[in-house]
Scaffold this motif. Sequence first.
Motif, PDB file in Angstrom:
ATOM      1  N   UNK A 169       1.134  -1.114   0.068  1.00  0.00           N
ATOM      2  CA  UNK A 169       0.073   0.122  -0.135  1.00  0.00           C
ATOM      3  C   UNK A 169       0.991   1.253  -0.031  1.00  0.00           C
ATOM      4  N   UNK A 170       0.591   2.004  -1.143  1.00  0.00           N
ATOM      5  CA  UNK A 170       1.723   3.408  -1.348  1.00  0.00           C
ATOM      6  C   UNK A 170       0.724   4.397  -0.936  1.00  0.00           C
ATOM      7  N   UNK A 171       1.160   5.289  -0.047  1.00  0.00           N
ATOM      8  CA  UNK A 171       0.499   6.622   0.348  1.00  0.00           C
ATOM      9  C   UNK A 171       0.897   7.777  -0.605  1.00  0.00           C
ATOM     10  N   UNK A 172      -0.125   8.308  -1.260  1.00  0.00           N
ATOM     11  CA  UNK A 172      -0.066   9.496  -2.222  1.00  0.00           C
ATOM     12  C   UNK A 172      -0.113  10.603  -1.571  1.00  0.00           C
ATOM     13  N   UNK A 173       0.390  11.975  -2.279  1.00  0.00           N
ATOM     14  CA  UNK A 173       0.374  13.162  -1.460  1.00  0.00           C
ATOM     15  C   UNK A 173      -1.007  13.981  -1.898  1.00  0.00           C
ATOM     16  N   UNK A 174      -1.833  13.411  -2.585  1.00  0.00           N
ATOM     17  CA  UNK A 174      -2.869  14.006  -3.015  1.00  0.00           C
ATOM     18  C   UNK A 174      -4.125  14.165  -1.919  1.00  0.00           C
ATOM     19  N   UNK A 175      -4.726  14.985  -1.969  1.00  0.00           N
ATOM     20  CA  UNK A 175      -5.896  15.253  -0.755  1.00  0.00           C
ATOM     21  C   UNK A 175      -6.944  14.327  -1.173  1.00  0.00           C
TER      22      UNK A 175
END
Length: 255
Positions: free
Chosen positions: A26-32
């Motif tokens: 699971x990769x966490x993005x920077x998008x809101x």
Amino acid sequence: MARRRQIFEGRAKILFEGPEPGTLVQYFKDEVASVSLTSKNVISGKGVLNNRISEYLMLRLGEIGVPTHFVRRLNMREQLVREVEMIPLEVVVRNAAAGDFASRFRLAEGAPLPRSIVEFYFSSDELARPLVSEEHITAFGWAAPQDIDEIMALSLRINDFLSGLFLGIGMRLMDVKVEFGRLWEDEQMRIVLADEICPDSCRLWDLRANQPLEPDASEGTSAGHLADAYQEVARRLGILPESGPADLKGPDTVQ
């Protein structure tokens, strides 16, 4: 960077094939993560903070016996999770009136509720996540009545624990969104907490100021204000990375 097969991409995360059968990365993005935003709003380092916060909360919940899909954090932006069959519901436990709930019932923002209220939403971006009842859930086969009972019990337990945890660091948990999945092991199925728990899925108010710690991203809040709020949550939990929320490039993907 390792090449991995991408399984799914959502508003805030990407799922990749895991290193072992039955696992995912699971990769966490920077998008809101806001369905009300028509354009992408990016907060540099948000994914790093959410990864650390979600790891911390998942581990704490595991310590009190809440079953989760979390295995371990791999690096600043990724964690290893068990592959589950996601139940297409978002379960929101509300402790106080805020956001659209306050508007629906014409309640003052921040007004306490007589008791915690559990709401179910169908997890569909295309349909804007409509509010659904237990009748919808059973009629469409998303979950059986006994599954709903277990989901309700787990959701309230998670809410009670997190309310106390955040209260201890000067925050009021107004509401929390959780998602669940079916984990199959040797033909045995159990329902586990899945997805993530972080500032994207919690509405937090500062206890002393009695106002939102994290302003609503859909109301024109600057990325700087939002970034400060994410860092404040991590700081109070004592898990802000020493080097700060540095940006990292994701792995190359194979479709």
